[in-house]
Design an enzyme around this catalytic site. Structure first.
Site, mmCIF file in Angstrom:
data_model
loop_
_atom_site.group_PDB
_atom_site.id
_atom_site.type_symbol
_atom_site.label_atom_id
_atom_site.label_comp_id
_atom_site.label_asym_id
_atom_site.label_seq_id
_atom_site.Cartn_x
_atom_site.Cartn_y
_atom_site.Cartn_z
ATOM 1 N N LYS A 119 -7.804 2.492 -3.734
ATOM 2 C CA LYS A 119 -8.090 2.340 -2.134
ATOM 3 C C LYS A 119 -8.984 3.485 -1.765
ATOM 4 C CE LYS A 119 -7.827 -0.091 1.967
ATOM 5 N NZ LYS A 119 -6.571 0.139 2.649
ATOM 6 N N ASN A 123 -10.454 -7.635 7.087
ATOM 7 C CA ASN A 123 -9.903 -6.620 7.841
ATOM 8 C C ASN A 123 -9.828 -7.135 9.232
ATOM 9 O OD1 ASN A 123 -8.861 -3.905 8.690
ATOM 10 N ND2 ASN A 123 -9.995 -2.969 7.243
ATOM 11 N N GLU A 171 0.937 -1.178 0.100
ATOM 12 C CA GLU A 171 0.005 -0.086 -0.160
ATOM 13 C C GLU A 171 0.863 1.399 -0.023
ATOM 14 O OE1 GLU A 171 -4.221 0.130 1.539
ATOM 15 O OE2 GLU A 171 -3.202 0.849 3.127
ATOM 16 N N LYS A 202 0.799 4.651 1.016
ATOM 17 C CA LYS A 202 -0.188 5.400 2.069
ATOM 18 C C LYS A 202 0.727 6.255 2.762
ATOM 19 C CE LYS A 202 -2.917 3.711 5.975
ATOM 20 N NZ LYS A 202 -3.375 2.404 6.601
ATOM 21 N N GLU A 220 -5.789 -8.597 5.891
ATOM 22 C CA GLU A 220 -5.527 -7.095 5.944
ATOM 23 C C GLU A 220 -5.335 -6.653 7.314
ATOM 24 O OE1 GLU A 220 -8.910 -4.839 4.020
ATOM 25 O OE2 GLU A 220 -9.032 -6.349 2.581
ATOM 26 N N SER A 221 -4.617 -5.706 7.709
ATOM 27 C CA SER A 221 -4.216 -4.888 9.160
ATOM 28 C C SER A 221 -3.704 -5.883 9.855
ATOM 29 C CB SER A 221 -5.860 -4.474 9.576
ATOM 30 O OG SER A 221 -6.283 -3.387 8.579
ATOM 31 N N GLU A 245 -14.543 -6.155 1.220
ATOM 32 C CA GLU A 245 -13.746 -6.262 2.361
ATOM 33 C C GLU A 245 -14.627 -6.378 3.703
ATOM 34 O OE1 GLU A 245 -10.816 -3.352 3.849
ATOM 35 O OE2 GLU A 245 -12.267 -2.619 4.995
#
Length: 401
Positions: free
Chosen positions: A246, A317, A183, A185, A353-354, A295
């Site tokens: 995103k 997520n 990503e 970001k 994710e995360s 998601e």
């Protein structure tokens, strides 16, 4: 001029003289919300009358009548295309996040003064609601500047779509490890500034060189300091990795806009989108050749998405979007038992994710059934984000000869 509180319940704030034709048009535009009440297109020949909140005064009462099911359905299609169809079943689907203020815009004009009526119906309950409400206003303004019919014509000049899902599958088969969506970001609401010396093209090139299968590019400006210019710049720079836009997608218009800027995939968040929207948005994606990463965060969202035909990518997520707490156990919990079996039967690729910071984290979600991971913070904060990929996976995954 700073607002002045007048009264206590509901709170009313008045700002100084502000002559804004745009705001007036927004309040009067056909949102298909009348007096804060969503219209029901499922009824025949039912006159809909506006109601008047005790705290607000409107200029006139509006009534709309749907003549038959065909008319209602055509209106529904038009509203879906404009991203304005209220979903009466959202609460039944477990959606707690409100897409826009329930009682209409939180401000209205009285003469030269702008009044803000603060109550539960127009005050965000968490940061995600605040982001979505601001996004609703932002998208409405962008649509005024570039209507959908104009945007569709611009797609002829858009760069060709790359195979996002295919790139993930190829990477997984070649490395035997989860494919990486790295990503690009700069910041986030929960962590603040992540990287001061932010060069999106340089970061993207570093990610690609060091083994990323695809890239995720933040385009929200207000809360993540991203932009569609970053997405476009990365695509024009010759980066070959397919790109995920995103963004907080709440309107079909955004999908066309992302495609016009070079996106190969978009993100759809089940926590804010009812099933009808997910079905409609994924249909648009298939028409444009885009991949859709849907998601989810909990069991109910997972069950909803598994019940929708044509889903290729599901992202789990591990961050609660209301509290921002992270727990990677969430991935394992959502892939156990019958849900995991359905995912295998439907050949759906799952993206973790995360909360992924170490090789052990990657191994944990891979053992749970994940075949791709989307990672931002743990890479972007490294001195060299590209080289940080080897540290995340515990080895070089770049496949350099």
């Amino acid at each position: 001029m700073v607002g002045i509180a007048i009264g206590t319940s509901p709170r009313i704030r008045a700002s100084g003289p502000c002559f804004s034709a745009r705001k007036s048009r927004r309040i009067l535009s056909s949102r298909i919300w009348v007096g804060g009440i969503p219209m029901d297109f499922g009824r025949k020949s039912t006159p809909l009358r506006c109601t008047r909140a005790e705290e607000e005064s409107t200029g006139a009462c509006i009534s709309v009548t749907s003549t038959d099911d065909d008319t209602a359905n055509s209106i529904k299609v038009r509203e879906l295309e404009n991203g304005n169809l209220p979903d009466d079943g959202a609460a039944k689907q477990g959606i707690r996040i409100r897409r826009r203020p329930l009682t209409g815009p939180p401000t209205h004009m009285v003469g030269p003064f702008e009044f803000r009526l603060e109550n539960e119906g127009n005050t965000p309950r968490n940061i995600l609601e605040k982001i979505l409400w601001d996004k609703d206003i932002e998208v409405s303004q962008m649509k005024e500047r570039k209507p959908l019919n104009v945007l569709k014509k611009a797609l002829t000049d858009a760069p060709p779509v790359r195979d996002f899902v295919g790139a993930l599958k190829a990477s997984y088969q070649q490395t035997g490890m989860p494919a990486l969506i790295a990503e690009v970001k700069k910041a986030s609401p929960s962590r603040g500034m992540l990287r001061e010396d932010f060069d999106p093209v340089k970061i993207a090139n570093g990610y690609e060189k060091n083994g990323a299968a695809c890239l995720s590019v933040l385009t929200d400006e207000k809360y993540f300091q991203g932009s569609f210019e970053n997405l476009e710049a990365i695509r024009r720079a010759g980066v070959e990795c397919p790109l995920l836009c995103k963004e907080f997608i709440i309107d079909a218009w955004q999908i066309y806009y992302a495609r016009s800027k070079g996106a190969d995939a978009i993100l759809l968040i089940a926590a804010v989108l009812p099933d009808l929207d997910i079905k409609y948005f994924t249909k648009i994606c298939r028409m444009l050749g885009l991949a859709a990463l849907v998601e989810v965060h909990d069991e109910r969202e997972m069950d909803r998405v598994l019940g929708i035909d044509g889903i290729q990518l599901i992202g789990i997520n591990n961050r609660d979007l209301e509290t921002f707490e992270v727990d990677i156990l969430n991935t394992k919990n959502l892939l156990e038992g019958e849900r995991g079996e359905i995912i295998r039967q439907k050949d759906i690729m799952v993206v973790g994710e995360s909360g992924l910071f170490t090789p052990n984290d990657i191994s944990y979600v891979q053992d749970a059934g994940v075949k791709a991971v989307l990672v931002g913070e743990s890479l972007i904060k490294q001195d060299d984000p590209g080289r940080g990929i080897a540290g995340l996976f515990g080895k070089d995954i770049s496949l350099r000869v």
